[in-house]
Design a protein around this motif. Sequence first.
Motif, PDB file in Angstrom:
ATOM      1  N   GLY A   1       0.409  -1.368  -0.310  1.00 50.81           N
ATOM      2  CA  GLY A   1       0.398  -0.151   0.079  1.00 50.81           C
ATOM      3  C   GLY A   1       0.620   1.451   0.226  1.00 50.81           C
ATOM      4  O   GLY A   1       0.407   2.349  -0.231  1.00 50.81           O
ATOM      5  N   PHE A   2       2.275   0.740   0.510  1.00 45.32           N
ATOM      6  CA  PHE A   2       3.180   2.558  -0.458  1.00 45.32           C
ATOM      7  C   PHE A   2       3.038   2.381  -1.604  1.00 45.32           C
ATOM      8  O   PHE A   2       3.163   2.325  -2.713  1.00 45.32           O
ATOM      9  N   LYS A   3       3.703   4.551  -1.569  1.00 43.44           N
ATOM     10  CA  LYS A   3       3.748   4.412  -2.843  1.00 43.44           C
ATOM     11  C   LYS A   3       4.954   5.220  -3.031  1.00 43.44           C
ATOM     12  O   LYS A   3       5.184   5.969  -1.681  1.00 43.44           O
ATOM     13  N   GLY A   4       5.742   5.409  -4.009  1.00 40.17           N
ATOM     14  CA  GLY A   4       6.961   5.979  -3.537  1.00 40.17           C
ATOM     15  C   GLY A   4       7.680   6.163  -5.271  1.00 40.17           C
ATOM     16  O   GLY A   4       7.208   6.212  -6.428  1.00 40.17           O
ATOM     17  N   GLU A   5       9.583   6.155  -4.428  1.00 36.41           N
ATOM     18  CA  GLU A   5       9.701   6.418  -6.372  1.00 36.41           C
ATOM     19  C   GLU A   5      11.550   5.138  -6.607  1.00 36.41           C
ATOM     20  O   GLU A   5      11.502   5.042  -5.655  1.00 36.41           O
ATOM     21  N   VAL A   6      11.042   4.912  -7.570  1.00 36.59           N
ATOM     22  CA  VAL A   6      11.817   4.087  -8.161  1.00 36.59           C
ATOM     23  C   VAL A   6      13.545   4.722  -8.001  1.00 36.59           C
ATOM     24  O   VAL A   6      13.687   5.340  -8.450  1.00 36.59           O
ATOM     25  N   GLN A   7      14.419   4.094  -7.042  1.00 34.37           N
ATOM     26  CA  GLN A   7      16.182   4.659  -7.224  1.00 34.37           C
ATOM     27  C   GLN A   7      16.502   3.880  -7.741  1.00 34.37           C
ATOM     28  O   GLN A   7      17.510   4.227  -8.530  1.00 34.37           O
ATOM     29  N   SER A   8      16.535   2.791  -7.895  1.00 35.51           N
ATOM     30  CA  SER A   8      17.359   1.124  -8.800  1.00 35.51           C
ATOM     31  C   SER A   8      16.545   0.050  -9.038  1.00 35.51           C
ATOM     32  O   SER A   8      15.612  -0.229  -8.154  1.00 35.51           O
ATOM     33  N   VAL A   9      16.595   0.169 -10.064  1.00 35.26           N
ATOM     34  CA  VAL A   9      16.632  -1.813 -10.166  1.00 35.26           C
ATOM     35  C   VAL A   9      17.875  -3.021 -10.101  1.00 35.26           C
ATOM     36  O   VAL A   9      18.481  -2.588 -10.767  1.00 35.26           O
ATOM     37  N   ASN A  10      17.249  -4.544 -10.300  1.00 34.34           N
ATOM     38  CA  ASN A  10      18.519  -5.153 -10.480  1.00 34.34           C
ATOM     39  C   ASN A  10      18.298  -5.681 -11.566  1.00 34.34           C
ATOM     40  O   ASN A  10      16.435  -6.654 -11.389  1.00 34.34           O
ATOM     41  N   VAL A  11      17.827  -5.975 -12.843  1.00 33.05           N
ATOM     42  CA  VAL A  11      17.448  -6.130 -14.284  1.00 33.05           C
ATOM     43  C   VAL A  11      16.906  -7.968 -14.009  1.00 33.05           C
ATOM     44  O   VAL A  11      16.190  -8.580 -14.078  1.00 33.05           O
ATOM     45  N   LEU A  12      18.723  -8.082 -13.281  1.00 33.96           N
ATOM     46  CA  LEU A  12      18.283 -10.197 -13.260  1.00 33.96           C
ATOM     47  C   LEU A  12      17.757 -10.655 -12.181  1.00 33.96           C
ATOM     48  O   LEU A  12      17.367 -11.631 -12.546  1.00 33.96           O
ATOM     49  N   ARG A  13      18.220 -10.299 -11.453  1.00 35.77           N
ATOM     50  CA  ARG A  13      17.103 -10.719  -9.950  1.00 35.77           C
ATOM     51  C   ARG A  13      15.543 -10.378 -10.497  1.00 35.77           C
ATOM     52  O   ARG A  13      14.845 -10.546  -9.177  1.00 35.77           O
ATOM     53  N   GLN A  14      15.445  -8.538 -11.234  1.00 35.71           N
ATOM     54  CA  GLN A  14      13.876  -8.627 -11.088  1.00 35.71           C
ATOM     55  C   GLN A  14      13.489  -8.141 -10.038  1.00 35.71           C
ATOM     56  O   GLN A  14      11.845  -8.100  -9.868  1.00 35.71           O
ATOM     57  N   THR A  15      14.215  -7.417  -9.158  1.00 33.43           N
ATOM     58  CA  THR A  15      13.765  -6.417  -7.606  1.00 33.43           C
ATOM     59  C   THR A  15      14.105  -5.096  -8.015  1.00 33.43           C
ATOM     60  O   THR A  15      14.875  -4.174  -9.215  1.00 33.43           O
ATOM     61  N   VAL A  16      13.346  -4.419  -7.219  1.00 30.99           N
ATOM     62  CA  VAL A  16      13.209  -3.073  -7.717  1.00 30.99           C
ATOM     63  C   VAL A  16      12.977  -2.058  -6.107  1.00 30.99           C
ATOM     64  O   VAL A  16      13.001  -2.359  -5.110  1.00 30.99           O
ATOM     65  N   LYS A  17      14.416  -1.181  -5.765  1.00 36.45           N
ATOM     66  CA  LYS A  17      14.546  -1.121  -4.846  1.00 36.45           C
ATOM     67  C   LYS A  17      13.716   1.084  -4.764  1.00 36.45           C
ATOM     68  O   LYS A  17      13.947   1.751  -5.222  1.00 36.45           O
ATOM     69  N   VAL A  18      12.856   1.042  -3.418  1.00 41.56           N
ATOM     70  CA  VAL A  18      11.477   1.958  -4.056  1.00 41.56           C
ATOM     71  C   VAL A  18      11.998   2.532  -2.428  1.00 41.56           C
ATOM     72  O   VAL A  18      12.104   2.130  -1.378  1.00 41.56           O
ATOM     73  N   LEU A  19      11.487   3.889  -2.916  1.00 43.01           N
ATOM     74  CA  LEU A  19      12.112   5.233  -1.637  1.00 43.01           C
ATOM     75  C   LEU A  19      10.242   5.716  -1.254  1.00 43.01           C
ATOM     76  O   LEU A  19      10.090   6.154  -2.205  1.00 43.01           O
ATOM     77  N   ILE A  20      10.451   5.109  -0.449  1.00 46.22           N
ATOM     78  CA  ILE A  20       8.714   5.580   0.623  1.00 46.22           C
ATOM     79  C   ILE A  20       8.619   6.210   1.797  1.00 46.22           C
ATOM     80  O   ILE A  20       9.912   5.872   2.169  1.00 46.22           O
ATOM     81  N   ASP A  21       7.496   7.168   1.734  1.00 43.34           N
ATOM     82  CA  ASP A  21       7.532   7.535   3.245  1.00 43.34           C
ATOM     83  C   ASP A  21       6.937   6.640   4.084  1.00 43.34           C
ATOM     84  O   ASP A  21       5.528   5.982   3.938  1.00 43.34           O
ATOM     85  N   VAL A  22       7.557   6.368   5.330  1.00 39.51           N
ATOM     86  CA  VAL A  22       6.511   5.626   6.664  1.00 39.51           C
ATOM     87  C   VAL A  22       7.630   6.339   7.905  1.00 39.51           C
ATOM     88  O   VAL A  22       8.275   6.987   8.138  1.00 39.51           O
ATOM     89  N   ASP A  23       5.450   6.663   8.597  1.00 39.91           N
ATOM     90  CA  ASP A  23       5.963   7.602   9.439  1.00 39.91           C
ATOM     91  C   ASP A  23       6.509   8.829   9.404  1.00 39.91           C
ATOM     92  O   ASP A  23       7.020   8.659   9.910  1.00 39.91           O
ATOM     93  N   ASP A  24       6.203   9.402   8.598  1.00 38.97           N
ATOM     94  CA  ASP A  24       7.038  10.648   7.880  1.00 38.97           C
ATOM     95  C   ASP A  24       8.190  10.465   7.455  1.00 38.97           C
ATOM     96  O   ASP A  24       8.688  11.626   8.131  1.00 38.97           O
ATOM     97  N   GLU A  25       8.481   9.204   8.212  1.00 36.18           N
ATOM     98  CA  GLU A  25      10.483   9.212   7.161  1.00 36.18           C
ATOM     99  C   GLU A  25      10.819   8.321   6.027  1.00 36.18           C
ATOM    100  O   GLU A  25       9.611   7.496   5.308  1.00 36.18           O
ATOM    101  N   LYS A  26      12.204   9.292   5.467  1.00 31.28           N
ATOM    102  CA  LYS A  26      12.405   8.175   3.892  1.00 31.28           C
ATOM    103  C   LYS A  26      13.030   7.323   4.283  1.00 31.28           C
ATOM    104  O   LYS A  26      13.711   6.517   5.119  1.00 31.28           O
TER     105      LYS A  26
END
Length: 294
Positions: free
Chosen positions: A221-246
């Motif tokens: 349920g979080f919304k965030g911005e993509v910071q980086s992706v791992n193509v081979l592992r098919q994973t994405v690092k996302v910067l999200i807001d949690v309790d007013d903290e990044k």
Amino acid sequence: MAGKIYYFDPKDMEIKRGDHVIVETARGVEYGRVVTGASDVPDETVIQPLKPVLRLATADDDEKVKRNRAKEKEALAICQEKVEKHKLEMKLVDAEYTFDNNKILFYFTADGRIDFRELVKDLAAVFKTRIELRQIGVRDETKILGGVGACGRALCCHSYLTEFAPVSIKMAKEQNLSLNPTKISGVCGRLMCCLKNEEETYEYLNSRLPGNGDHVTTSDGFKGEVQSVNVLRQTVKVLIDVDDEKEMREYPVGELKFKPRRKKDRKKDAKQDKELTQLEEMEKKEGKSKLDED
């Protein structure tokens, strides 16, 4: 060295992989090695008319080829002397006798066009046969000479590639490699042929991923911005807001919702990829020339 593959009609001969045969080519009668047994192939892969195999090679043919190889070394040394005599700015790479000794081919590299008419006359007087001087590029030179790549294996072009496929810096970008020419260039100084090997796989995997800076919705349920992706592992690092903290979290791409990537406008893509032509333009400028003398 891996040569080009041509198809011939085996007729009624029992020919198997690994056999040596005598065939007629555009260069005349030649000695070749069979790389595939007799089989049906699509018409579009065959250069018509399909010429027949003349015969299976004999022990005498094998000896003749060995003698030709020995003579090629001598011919290369003689040609080098003549090049130095005429003070020509060219680098001899290899010499090759046709099977029937009807012609000698000398391969060389040079920065520009070379007037080698006097050289050809001298060589024809020495060898008493047809002489062909063929200018080649650095990729062809490396294919002939062979060597070991940065991976520690024998060069692809020398060991198994029959033809050179177009390679661009865009392929390196797609695979998230360094764009430093020294790191993505082969022994020949051109972009590594192996960049082509995984191009389709990376294009498919990248098409499943969001781009850096894209906004995504996560499975929790979080919304965030993509910071980086791992193509081979098919994973994405996302910067999200949690309790007013990044907070940075990593998600499998299947747990994210996002708009599929749009294909870039070709004109815009061409501007962004100007560096891709830097190495390729050098190769295109390398002209090829040849001269036959009877």
